[in-house]
Design an enzyme around this catalytic site. Structure first.
Site, PDB file in Angstrom:
ATOM      1  N   PHE A   1       1.683  -3.540   3.933  1.00 42.91           N
ATOM      2  CA  PHE A   1       1.982  -4.866   4.442  1.00 42.91           C
ATOM      3  C   PHE A   1       3.451  -5.187   4.167  1.00 42.91           C
ATOM      4  O   PHE A   1       4.013  -4.792   3.143  1.00 42.91           O
ATOM      5  CB  PHE A   1       1.107  -5.910   3.758  1.00 42.91           C
ATOM      6  CG  PHE A   1      -0.296  -6.018   4.306  1.00 42.91           C
ATOM      7  CD1 PHE A   1      -0.764  -5.159   5.276  1.00 42.91           C
ATOM      8  CD2 PHE A   1      -1.150  -7.002   3.846  1.00 42.91           C
ATOM      9  CE1 PHE A   1      -2.052  -5.257   5.776  1.00 42.91           C
ATOM     10  CE2 PHE A   1      -2.440  -7.121   4.331  1.00 42.91           C
ATOM     11  CZ  PHE A   1      -2.899  -6.259   5.307  1.00 42.91           C
TER      12      PHE A   1
ATOM     13  N   HIS B   1      -1.820   8.091   6.306  1.00 50.81           N
ATOM     14  CA  HIS B   1      -2.201   6.791   5.742  1.00 50.81           C
ATOM     15  C   HIS B   1      -3.611   6.455   6.209  1.00 50.81           C
ATOM     16  O   HIS B   1      -4.415   5.965   5.426  1.00 50.81           O
ATOM     17  CB  HIS B   1      -1.190   5.734   6.174  1.00 50.81           C
ATOM     18  CG  HIS B   1      -1.354   4.418   5.495  1.00 50.81           C
ATOM     19  ND1 HIS B   1      -1.406   4.300   4.115  1.00 50.81           N
ATOM     20  CD2 HIS B   1      -1.485   3.156   5.993  1.00 50.81           C
ATOM     21  CE1 HIS B   1      -1.556   3.012   3.799  1.00 50.81           C
ATOM     22  NE2 HIS B   1      -1.618   2.311   4.910  1.00 50.81           N
TER      23      HIS B   1
ATOM     24  N   HIS C   1      -9.688   2.506   0.722  1.00 50.70           N
ATOM     25  CA  HIS C   1      -8.261   2.182   0.652  1.00 50.70           C
ATOM     26  C   HIS C   1      -7.965   1.607  -0.733  1.00 50.70           C
ATOM     27  O   HIS C   1      -8.377   0.486  -1.044  1.00 50.70           O
ATOM     28  CB  HIS C   1      -7.914   1.172   1.741  1.00 50.70           C
ATOM     29  CG  HIS C   1      -6.449   0.979   1.957  1.00 50.70           C
ATOM     30  ND1 HIS C   1      -5.487   1.324   1.016  1.00 50.70           N
ATOM     31  CD2 HIS C   1      -5.755   0.481   3.013  1.00 50.70           C
ATOM     32  CE1 HIS C   1      -4.296   1.039   1.492  1.00 50.70           C
ATOM     33  NE2 HIS C   1      -4.421   0.529   2.694  1.00 50.70           N
TER      34      HIS C   1
ATOM     35  N   CYS D   1       0.806  -1.221   0.000  1.00 54.21           N
ATOM     36  CA  CYS D   1       0.000   0.000   0.000  1.00 54.21           C
ATOM     37  C   CYS D   1       0.839   1.270   0.000  1.00 54.21           C
ATOM     38  O   CYS D   1       0.288   2.372  -0.018  1.00 54.21           O
ATOM     39  CB  CYS D   1      -0.949  -0.012   1.195  1.00 54.21           C
ATOM     40  SG  CYS D   1      -2.034  -1.455   1.199  1.00 54.21           S
TER      41      CYS D   1
END
Length: 414
Positions: free
Chosen positions: A402, A309, A343, A169
């Site tokens: 991740f 974020h 997201h 991400c």
């Protein structure tokens, strides 16, 4: 176009074009209207019927055949379709014409997490159901992650350095940072950089739901993505693409281009902690933020805004907020645009970088949608309710992924 040479001062990087294809709409104006008004986009998704989480954020009104042409669209995964359209919009916004530019001096750097996941899943299903004779020969030019950058090069005759980066991400921010490096070294004169993702397949969404990452607010999809809110319970997955046109500032000025803002700094780091959870100390994220500020030759006091974020997950939001406060104190106005668009995974950083550019250019921070009651553990100044004016100072865009991969971009006024 001038090429950088040894011994010259480090060139500044201008953002001269933005191309947005997101759940907030297609084009800059549609995105500003939706994001700055704080209207969420999450909705039921037919492809996810029967799954534990059956909603997501999708790009509205995207017709690849109408926008790209049938022969172009049919050989691309949706991730590439979204990105090619975003690249076209960015180049047009920059006032550049691929018909006359020196394509060998135009680079493409695209970030993505899963690439052509939908195509791979579809063709795997065909193989299991009907055997090898039913697998499309186009699978190997649709599924691989590198193909999006390749298709942008083919479409726009961008014939310089061409690559895809994947840091989960954080991919979109990473792509922007690497594209800036190409400009600084003189490897190109124009860089088309950003991210794309369109992996809202049943398998991917089932996995994220099983992992507990997604919001389970089934009775209220529009209210499900609620960054920094005390009642948040997970993120809402989305699709989209965002591409930025980057040039050396002196080149942009020489051709009379509009400069929306500058990419002044980039920092990256690894948590080295856990496959999916952020380091609870926030030390990796903090290193990336401080590295980006140092790269921009700025201090925390020079920053007016942080596009966080802000995933709407319990762990990320508290950890990130503590990190922001540790670095910046209570000074900057913080927002998370994921409350509106969800997201976007590998495209998230690029879309949020574009929103950060627009916030600096407009002098106004968009609100964090669905923030009704801020978590008392989150001790930063989160913008909620309506957009807020900011001083003409720097802004920071955070992206974490991740694997513990962090990428931070600093944006300053032109």
């Amino acid at each position: 176009m001038a090429q950088a040479t040894v011994g010259r001062p480090r060139p500044r990087t201008a953002v001269t074009g933005l191309g947005l294809v997101t759940p907030a709409g297609i084009g800059v104006e549609a995105n500003v209207d939706r994001v700055w008004s704080g209207r969420p986009t999450a909705d039921r998704t037919a492809e996810l019927d029967g799954l534990p989480v059956d909603f997501s954020c999708r790009v509205p009104g995207f017709d690849p055949v109408a926008l790209l042409g049938r022969r172009t669209a049919w050989r691309m995964d949706r991730a590439s379709q979204l990105a090619v359209q975003a690249a076209r919009l960015a180049v047009a916004d920059a006032g550049l014409d691929p018909a006359v530019w020196d394509g060998a001096r135009v680079a493409v750097v695209v970030g993505t997490s899963l690439g052509g996941w939908n195509t791979v899943e579809r063709e795997h299903g065909a193989f299991l159901a009907d055997g090898s004779a039913m697998v499309s020969p186009l699978l190997m030019v649709m599924g691989p992650v590198n193909m999006t950058a390749g298709y942008i090069a083919m479409d726009l005759k961008a014939l310089g350095p061409n690559q895809v980066v994947s840091t989960a991400c954080a991919s979109g921010n990473t792509a922007i940072g690497y594209a800036r490096m190409l400009l600084e070294t003189g490897a190109c004169d124009v860089a088309i950089a950003g991210g794309t993702e369109a992996a809202m397949s049943p398998t991917a969404m089932a996995s994220l739901a099983r992992a507990g990452a997604l919001s389970k607010r089934l009775d209220d999809p529009r209210g499900a993505s609620r960054p920094f809110d005390a009642d948040r319970d997970g993120f809402v997955a989305g699709e989209g693409a965002a591409l930025l046109v980057l040039e050396r500032l002196e080149d942009a000025r020489a051709r009379g281009a509009r400069t929306r803002a500058l990419i002044a700094g980039f920092g990256a780091s690894a948590d080295g902690h856990h496959a999916s959870a952020p380091d609870p100390t926030g030390s990796g994220a903090e290193r990336a933020i401080r590295a980006a500020l140092a790269d921009a030759d700025l201090g925390p006091q020079d920053v007016a805004h942080v596009n966080a974020h802000g995933t709407s997950t319990p762990l990320n939001d508290v950890t990130e907020a503590r990190t922001i406060r540790r670095v910046f104190g209570d000074g900057p106005a913080v927002t998370s645009t994921k409350g509106v668009v969800g997201h976007l995974l590998g495209a998230a950083g690029a879309a949020e970088a574009a929103y950060t550019v627009l916030a600096v250019e407009r002098g106004e921070v968009p609100p964090t949608a669905n923030l009704g009651r801020q978590d008392p553990e989150i001790e930063v100044d989160v913008v909620a309710g309506e957009a807020r004016p900011i001083k003409p100072l720097a802004a920071v865009n955070n992206s974490f992924g991740f694997g513990g991969q962090n990428a931070v971009v600093v944006v300053t006024p032109a």
